[in-house]
Design a protein around this motif. Structure first.
Motif, PDB file in Angstrom:
ATOM      1  N   ALA A   1       8.169  -3.602  -0.722  1.00  0.00           N
ATOM      2  CA  ALA A   1       9.272  -3.664  -0.761  1.00  0.00           C
ATOM      3  C   ALA A   1      10.083  -5.012  -0.008  1.00  0.00           C
TER       4      ALA A   1
ATOM      5  N   ASN B   1      -1.883  -5.654   2.849  1.00  0.00           N
ATOM      6  CA  ASN B   1      -0.784  -4.969   3.175  1.00  0.00           C
ATOM      7  C   ASN B   1      -0.538  -5.458   4.791  1.00  0.00           C
ATOM      8  N   ARG B   2       1.016  -5.326   5.027  1.00  0.00           N
ATOM      9  CA  ARG B   2       1.250  -5.550   6.495  1.00  0.00           C
ATOM     10  C   ARG B   2       0.420  -4.783   7.211  1.00  0.00           C
ATOM     11  N   THR B   3       0.622  -3.361   7.200  1.00  0.00           N
ATOM     12  CA  THR B   3      -0.470  -2.499   7.937  1.00  0.00           C
ATOM     13  C   THR B   3      -1.665  -2.411   7.164  1.00  0.00           C
TER      14      THR B   3
ATOM     15  N   ALA C   1       4.127   2.593  -4.703  1.00  0.00           N
ATOM     16  CA  ALA C   1       3.770   1.731  -5.990  1.00  0.00           C
ATOM     17  C   ALA C   1       2.196   1.050  -6.275  1.00  0.00           C
TER      18      ALA C   1
ATOM     19  N   LYS D   1      -3.273   0.896   6.038  1.00  0.00           N
ATOM     20  CA  LYS D   1      -2.964   1.493   4.874  1.00  0.00           C
ATOM     21  C   LYS D   1      -3.451   0.866   3.570  1.00  0.00           C
TER      22      LYS D   1
ATOM     23  N   ALA E   1       0.831  -1.178  -0.051  1.00  0.00           N
ATOM     24  CA  ALA E   1      -0.085   0.176   0.015  1.00  0.00           C
ATOM     25  C   ALA E   1       0.873   1.250  -0.021  1.00  0.00           C
TER      26      ALA E   1
ATOM     27  N   MET F   1       7.037  -6.723  -8.834  1.00  0.00           N
ATOM     28  CA  MET F   1       7.555  -5.250  -9.314  1.00  0.00           C
ATOM     29  C   MET F   1       9.124  -5.344  -9.221  1.00  0.00           C
TER      30      MET F   1
END
Ligand code: NDP
Length: 271
Positions: free
Chosen positions: A193, A151-153, A131, A156, A128, A217
């Motif tokens: 990432a 998303n990990r969080t 990108a 977001k 999130a 990506m």
């Protein structure tokens, strides 16, 4: 006069953008120079202002500055506004025009180079950050049956979905954390990432539908995500095609000329 452009990021030494733009310039006969510049983590705006003062005509922006580039733009394209992130700046008289070419770059790679039809498909988008924000609106335009942002969080990812709803899109959009991922997907995109640090987000087994594509990506080396996808029987692609396609769109914005991407993708793969 040679027109000057740059890409700003931190880190930046790995960037292939200078080679891509040099190849586009040679192919189209455009007189330009393009360099990679390291911006301090707390000095992005000053680095961009300095380049502009030196006569720079425009810039690309990469990790971790896309949201700061959005903030410093004095006018925004519709797709940059929808994404809340900017990867391409064009310097005009008193204006800094912010655009986002990541999404169209990804979609052109998926539908053009990789031959995918996204209409009616289930898509899982991991991440999130800048990108993911950039690719969400153009992915939705392809008419998928569902786009789930994980998303990990988780908050977001939920914010991203709320942003899309507030702009009148997102009927097929949902979000959550990794524990909320269920069912099988036709396309799974890693826009986190995690690959940069050699990590694999906690994805469940049995994620991929028959004939599914796993798209990371990241480019330039095999990643834990693509290794996982291969073990799970999915087709795999890295982000090199997206990188070249988003650069082609930026080149078109700056120069009004659309370069051919296939020879540049082939050139980078050969190296
Ligand atoms: P950001 O820093 O803006 O966002 C990072 C995202 O990754 C966040 O959602 C973060 O989650 C998540 N994340 C980081 N580490 C992990 C981990 N160990 N496990 C799970 N999730 C993790 O980066 P960008 O969005 O700008 O870039 C993401 C990736 O995409 C980069 O690898 C970049 O190189 C690549 N990229 C490639 C492009 C191409 O053309 N091929 C174009 C643009 C980007 P959280 O919110 O929880 O911190």
């Amino acid at each position: 006069m040679t027109d000057r452009y740059a890409v700003f990021g931190n880190p930046i030494t790995h960037s292939k953008s200078p080679r891509i733009h040099a190849a586009f310039a040679e192919q189209t006969g455009q007189n330009l120079a393009y360099e990679a510049r390291l911006a301090p983590l707390d000095g992005f705006a000053a680095a961009v202002a300095g380049f502009r003062d030196e006569g720079g005509r425009g810039a690309n922006v990469t990790v971790p500055f896309k949201e700061q580039a959005y903030a410093l733009s004095t006018s925004l394209s519709a797709r940059a506004r929808a994404a809340g992130a900017v990867n391409t700046l064009t310097f005009a008289a008193d204006d800094v025009l912010g655009d986002n070419t990541d999404g169209v770059g990804l979609v052109n790679d998926l539908t053009g180079n990789l031959g995918l039809d996204l209409a009616g498909k289930r898509i899982l988008l991991m991440g999130a950050g800048g990108a993911a924000r950039g690719v969400m609106p153009p992915l939705l335009e392809q008419g998928p049956a569902e786009l789930f942002i994980v998303n990990r969080t988780a908050a977001k990812a939920e914010e991203l979905v709320a942003l899309a709803y507030s702009q009148g899109v997102g009927a097929t959009l949902a979000a959550g954390g990794y524990a909320d991922v269920s069912g099988r997907f036709d396309l799974v995109i890693n826009a986190t990432a995690a690959s940069l640090s050699g990590d694999l987000p906690p994805l469940p087994a049995g994620l991929f539908a028959d004939g599914a594509l796993a798209y990371d990506m990241m480019y330039g080396k095999d990643t834990p995500f693509l290794a996982f996808a291969r073990r799970e029987g999915a087709r795999c692609a890295d982000g090199l095609g997206m990188l070249v396609e988003q650069a082609a769109e930026a080149f078109f914005l700056w120069r009004g000329v659309r370069p051919a991407t296939a020879p540049v993708i082939a050139l980078l793969r050969a190296n």
